[in-house]
Scaffold this motif. Structure first.
Motif, PDB file in Angstrom:
ATOM      1  N   LEU A 483     -24.737  71.490  33.708  1.00 32.84           N
ATOM      2  CA  LEU A 483     -25.665  71.390  32.586  1.00 32.84           C
ATOM      3  C   LEU A 483     -27.018  70.899  33.094  1.00 32.84           C
ATOM      4  O   LEU A 483     -27.098  69.853  33.737  1.00 32.84           O
ATOM      5  CB  LEU A 483     -25.099  70.415  31.552  1.00 32.84           C
ATOM      6  N   ASN A 484     -28.090  71.655  32.806  1.00 31.80           N
ATOM      7  CA  ASN A 484     -29.412  71.234  33.272  1.00 31.80           C
ATOM      8  C   ASN A 484     -30.043  70.235  32.298  1.00 31.80           C
ATOM      9  O   ASN A 484     -29.538  69.992  31.192  1.00 31.80           O
ATOM     10  CB  ASN A 484     -30.328  72.440  33.523  1.00 31.80           C
ATOM     11  N   ASP A 485     -31.156  69.652  32.702  1.00 29.87           N
ATOM     12  CA  ASP A 485     -31.795  68.607  31.892  1.00 29.87           C
ATOM     13  C   ASP A 485     -32.271  69.139  30.545  1.00 29.87           C
ATOM     14  O   ASP A 485     -32.203  68.432  29.530  1.00 29.87           O
ATOM     15  CB  ASP A 485     -32.978  67.999  32.661  1.00 29.87           C
ATOM     16  N   PHE A 486     -32.753  70.377  30.517  1.00 27.90           N
ATOM     17  CA  PHE A 486     -33.258  70.971  29.276  1.00 27.90           C
ATOM     18  C   PHE A 486     -32.146  71.015  28.223  1.00 27.90           C
ATOM     19  O   PHE A 486     -32.318  70.578  27.085  1.00 27.90           O
ATOM     20  CB  PHE A 486     -33.791  72.381  29.570  1.00 27.90           C
ATOM     21  N   ASP A 487     -30.994  71.543  28.605  1.00 28.03           N
ATOM     22  CA  ASP A 487     -29.873  71.631  27.676  1.00 28.03           C
ATOM     23  C   ASP A 487     -29.282  70.261  27.375  1.00 28.03           C
ATOM     24  O   ASP A 487     -28.850  69.986  26.247  1.00 28.03           O
ATOM     25  CB  ASP A 487     -28.790  72.549  28.238  1.00 28.03           C
ATOM     26  N   ASN A 488     -29.261  69.398  28.391  1.00 23.51           N
ATOM     27  CA  ASN A 488     -28.729  68.053  28.194  1.00 23.51           C
ATOM     28  C   ASN A 488     -29.536  67.284  27.154  1.00 23.51           C
ATOM     29  O   ASN A 488     -28.974  66.568  26.314  1.00 23.51           O
ATOM     30  CB  ASN A 488     -28.727  67.292  29.515  1.00 23.51           C
ATOM     31  N   ASN A 489     -30.850  67.454  27.169  1.00 23.43           N
ATOM     32  CA  ASN A 489     -31.699  66.772  26.185  1.00 23.43           C
ATOM     33  C   ASN A 489     -31.423  67.279  24.770  1.00 23.43           C
ATOM     34  O   ASN A 489     -31.443  66.500  23.807  1.00 23.43           O
ATOM     35  CB  ASN A 489     -33.177  66.955  26.543  1.00 23.43           C
ATOM     36  N   HIS A 490     -31.173  68.582  24.625  1.00 24.47           N
ATOM     37  CA  HIS A 490     -30.803  69.109  23.310  1.00 24.47           C
ATOM     38  C   HIS A 490     -29.464  68.515  22.858  1.00 24.47           C
ATOM     39  O   HIS A 490     -29.295  68.161  21.680  1.00 24.47           O
ATOM     40  CB  HIS A 490     -30.710  70.625  23.357  1.00 24.47           C
ATOM     41  N   LEU A 491     -28.528  68.427  23.786  1.00 25.47           N
ATOM     42  CA  LEU A 491     -27.214  67.875  23.457  1.00 25.47           C
ATOM     43  C   LEU A 491     -27.354  66.423  22.997  1.00 25.47           C
ATOM     44  O   LEU A 491     -26.767  66.017  21.983  1.00 25.47           O
ATOM     45  CB  LEU A 491     -26.299  67.971  24.675  1.00 25.47           C
ATOM     46  N   LEU A 492     -28.140  65.638  23.725  1.00 26.40           N
ATOM     47  CA  LEU A 492     -28.350  64.242  23.357  1.00 26.40           C
ATOM     48  C   LEU A 492     -29.044  64.118  22.001  1.00 26.40           C
ATOM     49  O   LEU A 492     -28.691  63.251  21.187  1.00 26.40           O
ATOM     50  CB  LEU A 492     -29.176  63.540  24.431  1.00 26.40           C
ATOM     51  N   ASP A 493     -30.013  64.983  21.751  1.00 25.62           N
ATOM     52  CA  ASP A 493     -30.717  64.955  20.474  1.00 25.62           C
ATOM     53  C   ASP A 493     -29.758  65.250  19.325  1.00 25.62           C
ATOM     54  O   ASP A 493     -29.784  64.591  18.280  1.00 25.62           O
ATOM     55  CB  ASP A 493     -31.859  65.970  20.484  1.00 25.62           C
ATOM     56  N   GLY A 494     -28.878  66.248  19.526  1.00 22.36           N
ATOM     57  CA  GLY A 494     -27.907  66.586  18.491  1.00 22.36           C
ATOM     58  C   GLY A 494     -26.916  65.461  18.246  1.00 22.36           C
ATOM     59  O   GLY A 494     -26.571  65.159  17.089  1.00 22.36           O
ATOM     60  N   LEU A 495     -26.458  64.819  19.309  1.00 23.04           N
ATOM     61  CA  LEU A 495     -25.537  63.692  19.151  1.00 23.04           C
ATOM     62  C   LEU A 495     -26.198  62.557  18.374  1.00 23.04           C
ATOM     63  O   LEU A 495     -25.573  61.916  17.527  1.00 23.04           O
ATOM     64  CB  LEU A 495     -25.073  63.197  20.524  1.00 23.04           C
ATOM     65  N   THR A 496     -27.469  62.327  18.657  1.00 20.20           N
ATOM     66  CA  THR A 496     -28.217  61.298  17.937  1.00 20.20           C
ATOM     67  C   THR A 496     -28.284  61.611  16.447  1.00 20.20           C
ATOM     68  O   THR A 496     -28.111  60.725  15.598  1.00 20.20           O
ATOM     69  CB  THR A 496     -29.641  61.169  18.510  1.00 20.20           C
ATOM     70  N   GLN A 497     -28.542  62.887  16.114  1.00 22.84           N
ATOM     71  CA  GLN A 497     -28.598  63.283  14.698  1.00 22.84           C
ATOM     72  C   GLN A 497     -27.246  63.071  14.013  1.00 22.84           C
ATOM     73  O   GLN A 497     -27.185  62.624  12.854  1.00 22.84           O
ATOM     74  CB  GLN A 497     -29.019  64.751  14.579  1.00 22.84           C
ATOM     75  N   LEU A 498     -26.152  63.378  14.715  1.00 22.70           N
ATOM     76  CA  LEU A 498     -24.829  63.194  14.116  1.00 22.70           C
ATOM     77  C   LEU A 498     -24.511  61.711  13.933  1.00 22.70           C
ATOM     78  O   LEU A 498     -23.979  61.304  12.888  1.00 22.70           O
ATOM     79  CB  LEU A 498     -23.757  63.850  14.988  1.00 22.70           C
ATOM     80  N   VAL A 499     -24.830  60.896  14.935  1.00 21.86           N
ATOM     81  CA  VAL A 499     -24.585  59.458  14.824  1.00 21.86           C
ATOM     82  C   VAL A 499     -25.364  58.885  13.644  1.00 21.86           C
ATOM     83  O   VAL A 499     -24.825  58.118  12.827  1.00 21.86           O
ATOM     84  CB  VAL A 499     -24.968  58.740  16.137  1.00 21.86           C
ATOM     85  N   ARG A 500     -26.628  59.241  13.534  1.00 25.39           N
ATOM     86  CA  ARG A 500     -27.452  58.729  12.435  1.00 25.39           C
ATOM     87  C   ARG A 500     -26.905  59.176  11.088  1.00 25.39           C
ATOM     88  O   ARG A 500     -26.854  58.399  10.124  1.00 25.39           O
ATOM     89  CB  ARG A 500     -28.902  59.208  12.612  1.00 25.39           C
ATOM     90  N   SER A 501     -26.462  60.428  11.008  1.00 30.98           N
ATOM     91  CA  SER A 501     -25.940  60.952   9.741  1.00 30.98           C
ATOM     92  C   SER A 501     -24.661  60.227   9.334  1.00 30.98           C
ATOM     93  O   SER A 501     -24.488  59.864   8.163  1.00 30.98           O
ATOM     94  CB  SER A 501     -25.682  62.459   9.871  1.00 30.98           C
ATOM     95  N   TYR A 502     -23.753  60.024  10.280  1.00 30.28           N
ATOM     96  CA  TYR A 502     -22.517  59.314   9.952  1.00 30.28           C
ATOM     97  C   TYR A 502     -22.796  57.852   9.594  1.00 30.28           C
ATOM     98  O   TYR A 502     -22.147  57.283   8.702  1.00 30.28           O
ATOM     99  CB  TYR A 502     -21.538  59.395  11.122  1.00 30.28           C
ATOM    100  N   TYR A 503     -23.760  57.243  10.270  1.00 29.71           N
ATOM    101  CA  TYR A 503     -24.133  55.867   9.948  1.00 29.71           C
ATOM    102  C   TYR A 503     -24.638  55.781   8.509  1.00 29.71           C
ATOM    103  O   TYR A 503     -24.229  54.903   7.740  1.00 29.71           O
ATOM    104  CB  TYR A 503     -25.205  55.388  10.929  1.00 29.71           C
ATOM    105  N   LEU A 504     -25.508  56.713   8.138  1.00 33.05           N
ATOM    106  CA  LEU A 504     -26.069  56.711   6.788  1.00 33.05           C
ATOM    107  C   LEU A 504     -25.013  57.015   5.732  1.00 33.05           C
ATOM    108  O   LEU A 504     -25.132  56.606   4.576  1.00 33.05           O
ATOM    109  CB  LEU A 504     -27.214  57.728   6.694  1.00 33.05           C
ATOM    110  N   ALA A 505     -23.965  57.731   6.135  1.00 31.48           N
ATOM    111  CA  ALA A 505     -22.880  58.043   5.200  1.00 31.48           C
ATOM    112  C   ALA A 505     -21.896  56.885   5.051  1.00 31.48           C
ATOM    113  O   ALA A 505     -20.939  56.992   4.270  1.00 31.48           O
ATOM    114  CB  ALA A 505     -22.142  59.299   5.655  1.00 31.48           C
ATOM    115  N   GLY A 506     -22.121  55.785   5.786  1.00 25.21           N
ATOM    116  CA  GLY A 506     -21.302  54.591   5.612  1.00 25.21           C
ATOM    117  C   GLY A 506     -20.150  54.437   6.574  1.00 25.21           C
ATOM    118  O   GLY A 506     -19.193  53.706   6.288  1.00 25.21           O
TER     119      GLY A 506
END
Length: 525
Positions: A483-506
């Motif tokens: 996995l290159n850095d370009f794709d890895n950064n997208h993966l990390l960004d997506g994981l961040t969005q999921l973590v934030r969404s689940y946090y906001l959902a309680g």
């Protein structure tokens, strides 16, 4: 050596799962030894066995006491040395597999879960009297081979050859499904266990056991294909779109038989609070059954999904023959023309004369067949795309039933073209035990409480459109992928969005499938 490997496994297993008994350990060990035998990358297995051999000696206890084994592997996950970090990850993944899969189909933890049990069924492997000659041999019955065979059979004598078996007429447990309808028992992975390669192996290919998510190719991608291939509106032409619509209509792709299941309701709530848009996923399904079961990925006896087999090969419009359980060895080439194919059925190899060959063996198998047939193109076995996936799991006070209902109910396309036409999808995850326990390993809670909390977890994935690529090792079946850095950064960004969404959902707890695994608890700040 095997005795010492087994001894180490038992020591690690007992420390990881202190409340499981000796019978459980025996059953898990049986599956562990099965994995060592069937895992395709023998070099990885040799390294693991060597480590476990050394680990079995008594001097190990001077450095790592039995009570500290789990902490030791948790520490390895955080190592800056790659091989040590991978060893830590491997051990948690392997132990997760060995408690959630088994040779009799019922994982050792099933009795602690509110999870359906299905007995091992049977698969009818067919013996065939093979033809001496066919006009067109189609290798593979999946998304490509099925429609090719259907179309060509209107004009030619067509025979389809596939090493896979027909689906049985049962609702299969996950172990039985992986063992019979996936490549290499669902254990395939790229070198170093970088990416697990879940690839279908059934009549109908991956379309017979997939999650039924059916997405039309976006205009942006069609335009990119035209640009890369230097075509003038070929992929983005009316005729190409008509072909896409023809397939969509025949597969019955719609949202009519899909909804947002219980396991994705909290994800939808989190998306709303995180200002992320989403929609119900179109599926190639024509009944309500897939909305309720959750076992569609393991070979569904109802066959309510419109697979390649059901749509293109089972109906009266197909005028050819299908030879299941018949593996392709190679294509015989003479004067740059295919003259024969060599196939194997029931341990016997046959040579069949052909006039034309359609090779549709899938991304992992087609390059191997061509290379074994003598083709020398330097691009063969390169440029493998895998849409790399990682996931987030979240625990809620309310029951989630992470395995239940539609395989995937909804997803978000908000980040699909995040950077230069590349990005990621956010999607719900059907989280059966053999996905949850290996890839979301717990090392901060007691094992018993964590196992019993399974039904209160739900999960989601980030699916990236990759600029990275993989390549074949020694003509297969092994692959490597980085996995290159370009794709890895997208993966990390997506994981961040999921973590934030689940946090906001309680969510009360959140885990990220990463190296090391991240585990957060709300009540521990």
């Amino acid at each position: 050596m095997d005795k010492r490997v087994s001894k180490s496994f038992r020591s690690i297993f007992k420390n990881f799962y202190p409340n499981l008994n000796e019978n459980d350990a025996d059953k898990a060990l049986d599956y562990f030894l099965f994995t060592l035998e069937k895992f395709p990358d023998k070099s990885n297995i040799l390294q693991l066995k060597l480590f476990l051999f050394i680990f079995s000696f008594s001097f190990r206890k001077l450095i790592i006491k039995d009570k500290n084994i789990k902490s030791f592997f948790s520490l390895l996950q955080r190592s800056n040395i790659l091989i040590l970090r991978k060893l830590g990850v491997y051990m948690f993944v392997l132990m997760g597999h060995c408690i959630s899969r088994s040779l009799d189909g019922e994982g050792v933890i099933y009795n602690k879960l509110n999870y359906p049990k299905h007995n091992n069924a049977t698969v009818d492997k067919k013996l065939h009297s093979l033809p001496e000659k066919v006009e067109v041999a189609v290798i593979g019955s999946g998304a490509g081979g099925g429609i090719a065979a259907h179309t060509l059979s209107k004009k030619y004598d067509v025979a389809v050859f596939d090493k896979a078996s027909y689906l049985n007429e049962e609702t299969n447990n996950e172990t039985f499904g992986y063992h019979n309808f996936f490549e290499h028992y669902g254990l395939s992975a790229t070198r170093g266990f970088g990416i697990q390669l879940l690839t279908g192996k059934s009549i109908g290919g991956g379309t017979s056991i997939n999650w039924q998510t059916s997405l039309e190719t976006p205009t942006e991608v069609l335009n990119e294909w035209d640009e890369l291939t230097k075509q003038q509106n070929y992929f983005n032409s009316d005729s190409f779109r008509e072909s896409i619509e023809y397939v969509i209509d025949n597969l019955g792709v719609s949202t009519e038989f899909n909804n947002i299941p219980l396991k994705e309701e909290k994800l939808a709530e989190g998306f709303d609070k995180n200002n992320i848009g989403y929609r119900v996923i179109p599926k190639n399904n024509s009944s309500n059954h897939g909305m309720e079961c959750g076992f569609c990925a393991f070979g569904c006896g109802y066959e309510s999904r419109n697979s390649s087999y059901k749509v293109w090969l089972e109906n009266d419009d197909f005028n050819g023959d299908i030879y299941s359980d018949t593996g392709i060895q190679k294509i015989v080439i003479d004067n740059n023309k295919a003259t024969h194919i060599e196939v194997e059925n029931n341990g016997e190899t046959s040579r069949i004369e052909v006039e034309k060959v359609i090779l549709a063996g899938g991304s992992l198998n087609t390059p191997s067949i061509l290379l074994n047939s003598g083709y020398k193109n330097p691009q063969l076995g390169k440029n493998l795309k895998t849409h790399p996936v990682s996931g987030v799991a979240a625990k809620f006070n309310e029951e989630q039933k992470p395995w239940y209902g539609s395989m995937q109910g909804m997803h978000s396309e908000d980040f699909l073209f995040k950077t230069n036409n590349y990005g990621y999808l956010l999607q719900g995850l059907p989280m059966h035990p053999s996905i949850f326990f290996p890839y979301f390993p717990n090392f901060v809670s007691t094992a018993d409480n964590f196992i019993e909390s399974y039904n209160h977890w739900s999960g989601a994935i980030v699916l990236t459109s990759d600029t990275s690529s993989g390549s074949l090792i020694n003509n297969g079946p092994l692959w490597k992928y980085k996995l290159n850095d370009f794709d890895n950064n997208h993966l990390l960004d997506g994981l961040t969005q999921l973590v934030r969404s689940y946090y906001l959902a309680g969510a009360e707890e959140i885990m990220v499938s990463a190296s090391p695994t991240m585990h957060w608890k709300r009540n521990e700040n």
